[in-house]
Design a protein around this motif. Structure first.
Motif: not given
Ligand code: KMH
Ligand code: ZN
Length: 305
Positions: A86-88, A171-173, A254-256, A258-261
């Motif tokens: 992640t860079t988020g 690329f997270e859009c 597809v992405r799954v 526990l980060e997302d759900s």
């Molecule tokens: N948490 C997700 C909605 C990231 O790490 O750069 C998007 C995500 C962002 O995974």
């Protein structure tokens, strides 16, 4: 002659920075838990592992490279899955902080968030009230007033870093405008084709989770990038499996995770990342599609390997 089956790249986002440990006993926190969850997901068919780290005592998201190192080593030793760092980080962190692990480890893939936005985590307070650590409630409450910052300069800095290190991007859009931002960087020659577009649905502050929203993202991406992009679907919370299913049927990856759900069914916590990968794998195969191996995913996404 039978047409070759479409290969679907499954990404598993193992722990993230949205959910907190009091929400689920199954959320991986320590390096060993993250490594085991990631390895289980890879064995079940995830070609890409999207990774964040957490402080092992409190579970608070952290971008300290020292916390990434032990699980990255174990995952690399025990799988050939693609590492995606992640860079988020978390919307609470500075961009400099967020870039540290990708700068240190130069992975094949890293996330890159394509616009500044509101990021509303506070609705989760309706469902979760009992928190073991003070930071967990603050993390949700403070999302009422923070901006998830991803300025053009921030995006350009992360792109420049990736291009220097041979790292490509997920690329997270989170909205239509983020596709236009991506097209801008493609036009400027800073993004090599095909971009790997992770369309994110159902985050408060981004586009909604209706199938019409998915169609609008796809139509816009088709218009901006033609056939020259790899598409993936991420539905937040209960939208995870339905949207991934619609997307896969329409040709997406597809992405799954526990980060997302945190869920595997209505009111039913997922006991592992692996269980979500197994579920989407069953769906993908039932659609008469094939799950991509890590090397097939590397070829599709143009990674350095
Ligand atoms: N948490 C997700 C909605 C990231 O790490 O750069 C998007 C995500 C962002 O995974
Ligand atoms: Zn993430």
């Amino acid at each position: 002659m039978a047409k070759p089956k479409q290969k679907v790249v499954i990404t598993c986002a193992v722990t993230g920075a949205i959910h907190t440990p009091s929400m689920s006993p199954h959320l991986p926190v320590t390096a060993d838990e993250i490594a085991e969850a990631a390895i289980g997901a890879a064995k079940a068919g995830a070609a890409v592992l999207h990774l964040h780290a957490r402080d092992p005592e409190t579970g608070k998201p952290s971008q300290d490279p020292a916390l990434f190192k032990p699980f990255l080593e174990r995952i690399k030793n025990e799988t050939d899955a693609i590492i995606n760092i992640t860079t988020g980080g978390s919307p609470h962190m500075t961009v400099e902080e967020r870039m540290r692990p990708a700068t240190t480890f130069k992975p094949e893939l890293a996330s890159l968030n394509m616009g500044s936005m509101n990021f509303g985590l506070f609705p989760m307070l309706d469902r979760f009230q009992d928190f073991k650590h003070d930071w967990e409630r603050e993390h949700l409450e403070n999302s009422r007033s923070l901006i998830f910052r991803n300025t053009y300069q921030d995006i350009e800095s992360i792109l420049t870093l990736g291009n220097a290190n041979g790292t490509r991007f997920e690329f997270e859009c989170y909205d239509i405008s983020h596709l236009y931002n991506l097209a801008h960087f493609v036009d400027r020659g800073l993004v090599k084709s095909p971009p790997f577009i992770q369309s994110v649905f159902g985050i408060l502050g981004g586009i909604g989770p209706h199938p019409e929203d998915l169609m609008h993202m796809k139509r816009t991406a088709d218009r901006l990038f033609g056939n020259d992009y790899e598409w993936s679907i991420l539905g937040a919370g209960r939208n995870q499996m339905p949207l991934a299913t619609i997307g896969a049927a329409m040709g997406s990856n597809v992405r799954v995770g526990l980060e997302d759900s945190l869920w595997i069914g209505p009111g039913q916590l997922a006991e592992s990342n692996r269980s979500q990968v197994e579920r989407i794998r069953t769906i993908v195969e039932a659609l008469n599609l094939e799950v991509a191996t890590p090397d097939e995913a590397r070829a599709k996404l143009g990674l350095k390997g």
